[in-house]
Design a protein around this motif. Structure first.
Motif, PDB file in Angstrom:
ATOM      1  N   SER A 111       1.318  -0.876  -0.124  1.00  0.00           N
ATOM      2  CA  SER A 111       0.009   0.208   0.080  1.00  0.00           C
ATOM      3  C   SER A 111       1.072   1.345   0.003  1.00  0.00           C
ATOM      4  O   SER A 111       2.108   1.603   0.517  1.00  0.00           O
ATOM      5  N   GLN A 165       0.439   3.763   1.649  1.00  0.00           N
ATOM      6  CA  GLN A 165      -0.268   4.599   1.639  1.00  0.00           C
ATOM      7  C   GLN A 165       0.758   4.604   3.404  1.00  0.00           C
ATOM      8  O   GLN A 165       0.850   5.027   4.261  1.00  0.00           O
ATOM      9  N   TYR A 184       8.846   7.822  -4.874  1.00  0.00           N
ATOM     10  CA  TYR A 184       7.973   8.410  -5.536  1.00  0.00           C
ATOM     11  C   TYR A 184       8.336   9.605  -6.127  1.00  0.00           C
ATOM     12  O   TYR A 184       9.269   9.966  -5.401  1.00  0.00           O
ATOM     13  N   SER A 215      -2.188   1.097 -10.958  1.00  0.00           N
ATOM     14  CA  SER A 215      -2.289   2.317 -10.262  1.00  0.00           C
ATOM     15  C   SER A 215      -1.432   2.325 -10.684  1.00  0.00           C
ATOM     16  O   SER A 215       0.225   2.468 -10.800  1.00  0.00           O
ATOM     17  N   TYR A 244       0.836   6.527  -8.161  1.00  0.00           N
ATOM     18  CA  TYR A 244       0.455   7.296  -7.027  1.00  0.00           C
ATOM     19  C   TYR A 244       2.331   7.911  -6.989  1.00  0.00           C
ATOM     20  O   TYR A 244       2.902   7.558  -7.582  1.00  0.00           O
ATOM     21  N   MET A 300      -3.045   9.621  -6.182  1.00  0.00           N
ATOM     22  CA  MET A 300      -3.552   9.101  -6.588  1.00  0.00           C
ATOM     23  C   MET A 300      -3.605   9.348  -8.305  1.00  0.00           C
ATOM     24  O   MET A 300      -4.421  10.852  -7.942  1.00  0.00           O
ATOM     25  N   ALA A 345      -5.090  13.960 -11.105  1.00  0.00           N
ATOM     26  CA  ALA A 345      -4.912  13.176  -9.558  1.00  0.00           C
ATOM     27  C   ALA A 345      -5.639  13.419  -8.260  1.00  0.00           C
ATOM     28  O   ALA A 345      -6.477  14.870  -8.531  1.00  0.00           O
ATOM     29  N   THR A 350      -4.616  12.102  -1.915  1.00  0.00           N
ATOM     30  CA  THR A 350      -5.439  11.120  -0.902  1.00  0.00           C
ATOM     31  C   THR A 350      -5.172  11.620   1.104  1.00  0.00           C
ATOM     32  O   THR A 350      -5.794  11.113   1.869  1.00  0.00           O
TER      33      THR A 350
END
Length: 278
Positions: free
Chosen positions: A3, A5, A12, A50, A52, A81, A96, A99
């Motif tokens: 995840s 998060q 990133y 997905s 991020y 996201m 985007a 989140t």
């Protein structure tokens, strides 16, 4: 895939935000990115399903890359996201959803692209439901007061009245358009106390309303002063024309005829008083 998060050890991609601050968790945004960033996000979406990235606001005056990449950005930003990526005239346009708020603990640069390792920066939930409802009411009222100074403001206030949280009003609807500096907007993002952040946001709205009212009052007084000056100039010109006409009339004989002509005329009362002898 872990995840995003919870995994604070991975890098990133950093999406630099110029003159923009994004507020989670209620904000959906569109951002222009360079070709390399867009292609990397598309590849991640194809590979993992997905993608991020981290949105960090660039510091003013950071056009020249600093020695330490971290100095180019404010450290508090958002985990974004990525919902959609599409080609644009210059690079890509990404859609985007912010989140959550994060803090960049390390920023690096590789091949002209910035990357960041982040840790979550959660809210301090120090405002209960009653307090949130009261603050929402006050924020709505402040928005109405500001909007009331402009024609057609109903198009703006109606959506605000339907929003259910201060975060939704602040992040997705109001802050992008407030005439305040990026540093002040960034300071609001960095406040972790819900109570303090809502209070600071309300204070910004109140100060803006006072500033608008002051400008309106100054403009009103200036218009009144100009109007008075214009009226006085018009009266002086009327006075000059009437005096010329009276002095040039055939058959005029002294003060009596002069007074009679003035009293019979339809001239403004202010002009009449100036022309009649005491």
């Amino acid at each position: 895939m872990n995840s995003p998060q919870q995994d604070t050890s991975r890098d990133y991609i950093v999406i630099p935000l110029f003159e923009t601050v994004v507020y989670p968790p209620e904000t959906r945004t569109k951002l222009q990115v360079e070709t390399a960033v867009g292609e990397a996000l598309i590849a991640a979406m194809k590979s993992d399903g997905s993608a991020y990235a981290v949105g960090l606001t660039a510091k003013s005056g950071a056009e020249t890359p600093p020695e330490d990449p971290a100095d180019a950005f404010y450290s508090t930003g958002n985990l974004l996201m990525i919902a959609h990526v599409q080609p644009a005239d210059d690079g890509y346009l990404i859609f985007a959803h912010a989140t959550r708020r994060v803090k960049a603990v390390a920023v690096s640069e590789r091949d002209g692209q910035y990357y960041a390792v982040c840790e979550p920066l959660p809210d301090v939930p120090d405002l209960d439901e009653g307090g949130r409802a009261e603050m929402l009411k006050r924020v709505r009222a402040a928005v109405h007061e500001i909007s009331g100074n402009f024609q057609g403001s109903e198009q703006f206030t109606r959506p605000v009245d339907r929003m259910e949280s201060v975060d939704q009003i602040m992040g997705g609807f109001v802050m992008p358009f407030l005439p305040i500096g990026v540093a002040e907007k960034q300071s609001l993002l960095e406040i972790v106390s819900v109570r303090e952040r809502y209070t600071a946001f309300l204070r910004i709205l109140v100060n803006l309303n006072e500033s608008i009212n002051l400008r309106i009052e100054v403009a009103k007084k200036a218009n009144e002063k100009v109007g008075k000056a214009n009226r006085e100039a018009m009266l002086r010109e009327q006075l000059r024309v009437i005096q010329d006409e009276l002095n040039g009339c055939e058959g005029s004989s002294g003060e009596e005829n002069y007074r009679e002509r003035i009293e019979r005329s339809t001239m403004p009362e202010e002009v009449r008083k100036k022309l009649l002898p005491n």
